[in-house]
Design an enzyme around this catalytic site. Structure first.
Site, PDB file in Angstrom:
ATOM      1  N   CYS A 112       0.810  -1.223   0.000  1.00 42.65           N
ATOM      2  CA  CYS A 112       0.000   0.000   0.000  1.00 42.65           C
ATOM      3  C   CYS A 112       0.843   1.274   0.000  1.00 42.65           C
ATOM      4  O   CYS A 112       0.306   2.371  -0.157  1.00 42.65           O
ATOM      5  CB  CYS A 112      -0.961  -0.020   1.184  1.00 42.65           C
ATOM      6  SG  CYS A 112      -1.882  -1.552   1.276  1.00 42.65           S
ATOM      7  N   HIS A 249      -3.210   6.666   2.774  1.00 41.76           N
ATOM      8  CA  HIS A 249      -3.655   5.416   2.160  1.00 41.76           C
ATOM      9  C   HIS A 249      -5.047   5.112   2.720  1.00 41.76           C
ATOM     10  O   HIS A 249      -5.263   5.154   3.938  1.00 41.76           O
ATOM     11  CB  HIS A 249      -2.658   4.301   2.484  1.00 41.76           C
ATOM     12  CG  HIS A 249      -3.201   2.937   2.248  1.00 41.76           C
ATOM     13  ND1 HIS A 249      -3.824   2.603   1.069  1.00 41.76           N
ATOM     14  CD2 HIS A 249      -3.241   1.829   3.036  1.00 41.76           C
ATOM     15  CE1 HIS A 249      -4.219   1.350   1.143  1.00 41.76           C
ATOM     16  NE2 HIS A 249      -3.884   0.851   2.324  1.00 41.76           N
ATOM     17  N   ASN A 279     -10.213  -0.461   0.338  1.00 44.15           N
ATOM     18  CA  ASN A 279      -8.748  -0.368   0.338  1.00 44.15           C
ATOM     19  C   ASN A 279      -8.232  -0.933  -0.987  1.00 44.15           C
ATOM     20  O   ASN A 279      -8.349  -2.136  -1.237  1.00 44.15           O
ATOM     21  CB  ASN A 279      -8.217  -1.175   1.529  1.00 44.15           C
ATOM     22  CG  ASN A 279      -6.698  -1.207   1.606  1.00 44.15           C
ATOM     23  OD1 ASN A 279      -6.013  -0.869   0.644  1.00 44.15           O
ATOM     24  ND2 ASN A 279      -6.177  -1.637   2.738  1.00 44.15           N
TER      25      ASN A 279
END
Ligand code: COA
Length: 321
Positions: A112, A249, A279
């Site tokens: 990520c 993020h 996500n």
């Protein structure tokens, strides 16, 4: 050394949009649990779109918005943990699709934080004059990596891609970038690759799916992100108060709220689009910046901050132009 500017952006997501309620068909969960623990309401899920397709579509949009000839691009970095092939790289496939015949193209795996790792490589390359334009893409089809019977992971992730083109410029808009890793914590978030199975070993010994120790990741994120944001401001003329928006993020709204509290920054300065996308790992930061574009004014200072498997993290301080 040259200045670097963020020239243009692109975004791509699969057509299929899946709500929390729809997930209750697969696992024992609820809209209320997912929303209250994470802030996620929907996510885009591939019904055939590949990581390469999404990367190419995001790149094409960034290219179109940039107005440059693809042959001017000297570097293509794709950050992904879900490439369709280990070889060729996703970046090489993007290169062929957009006609960036003069580029060096490769993938990186920093989960990520991948977009920020890629942006660090790309802006360093532009800054020293290795190339005039560099394309960085975060692209993921995470839906193929989760166990759709594991409610603790499958509700969190989504598919998508975001792309950015960095340009050599007389003014410098990328004020600072900082990245770091700690392999000592690697076991809290794992995704196995091809298992060992050959003439000597017959049995696969591990699960093919993503594993996440949610509490450990939460603790890591809420500790490292405030530190990372402060670190990227160090040595610059910018303070926390100067920052118009923080783009973290997009993993969990509670992580963002905790970071805002620790830094004593109003939570509304933390841009969120995870309710729409979940996500999307390396794609989440460029997708969020893309969605925020309309609200940004030239001169706005923004901090981007990634964190994820490895474990890895990093931040960028940029001034919007
Ligand atoms: N629906 C309903 N219940 C669920 C569920 C779901 N989708 N997933 C887990 N649960 C249950 C658990 O089974 C557990 O039940 P039990 O108490 O009966 O055992 C309960 O909810 C609490 O689980 P827990 O894992 O302790 O929840 P949590 O409050 O830690 O929240 C996360 C889980 C994943 C939302 C949270 O840990 C988190 O956000 N971690 C960071 C994740 C992240 O950011 N990952 C990406 C990093 S790049």
């Amino acid at each position: 050394m040259y200045g670097v500017k963020l020239l243009s952006m692109g975004k791509a997501v699969p057509v299929r949009h899946m709500t929390n309620d729809e997930l209750t068909q697969f696992v024992d969960t609820s809209d209320e649990w997912i929303k209250s623990r994470t802030g996620i309401e929907k996510r885009h899920i591939s019904t055939g779109e590949t990581t390469t397709d999404l990367a190419i579509n995001a790149a094409k949009e960034a290219l179109e918005r940039s107005g440059i000839d693809p042959r001017q691009i000297g570097l293509i970095v794709v950050a992904t943990i879900t490439g369709d092939y280990i070889m060729p790289s996703t970046a090489c496939q993007v290169q062929a699709a957009i006609g960036a015949e003069n580029a060096t193209a490769f993938d990186i795996a920093a989960a990520c934080s991948g977009f920020l790792y890629g942006a660090k490589l790309a802006t360093d390359a532009v800054r020293v004059g290795s190339c005039e334009y560099a394309l960085v893409i975060g692209a993921e089809v995470l839906s193929k990596t989760v166990d759709w019977e594991d409610r603790s992971t499958c509700v969190l992730f989504g598919d998508g891609a975001g792309a950015a083109i960095f340009q050599k410029h007389h003014k410098n808009n990328i004020i600072n970038i900082y990245t770091q890793s700690n392999g000592g914590l690697s076991e809290c978030l794992t995704l196995p690759s091809i298992p060992l199975k050959n003439c000597c070993v017959e049995q696969e010994t591990r699960s093919p799916y993503m594993f996440m120790d949610g509490r450990a990741v939460y603790k890591f994120a809420t500790t490292v992100v405030p530190m990372s944001i402060q670190r990227v401001l160090e040595g610059t003329s910018y303070t926390l108060d100067d920052i118009k928006y923080f783009i973290l993020h997009q993993a969990n709204a509670r992580i963002m709220d905790s970071v805002a509290k620790k830094l004593e920054v109003p939570t509304d300065k933390f841009f969120k689009n995870l309710h729409e996308y979940g996500n999307t790992s390396s794609a989440s930061i460029p997708m969020a910046l893309y969605d925020l574009q309309e609200e940004l004014k030239p001169g706005d200072p923004i901090v981007l901050c990634g964190f994820g498997g490895g474990v890895t993290w990093g931040s960028m301080l940029l001034v919007w132009e």
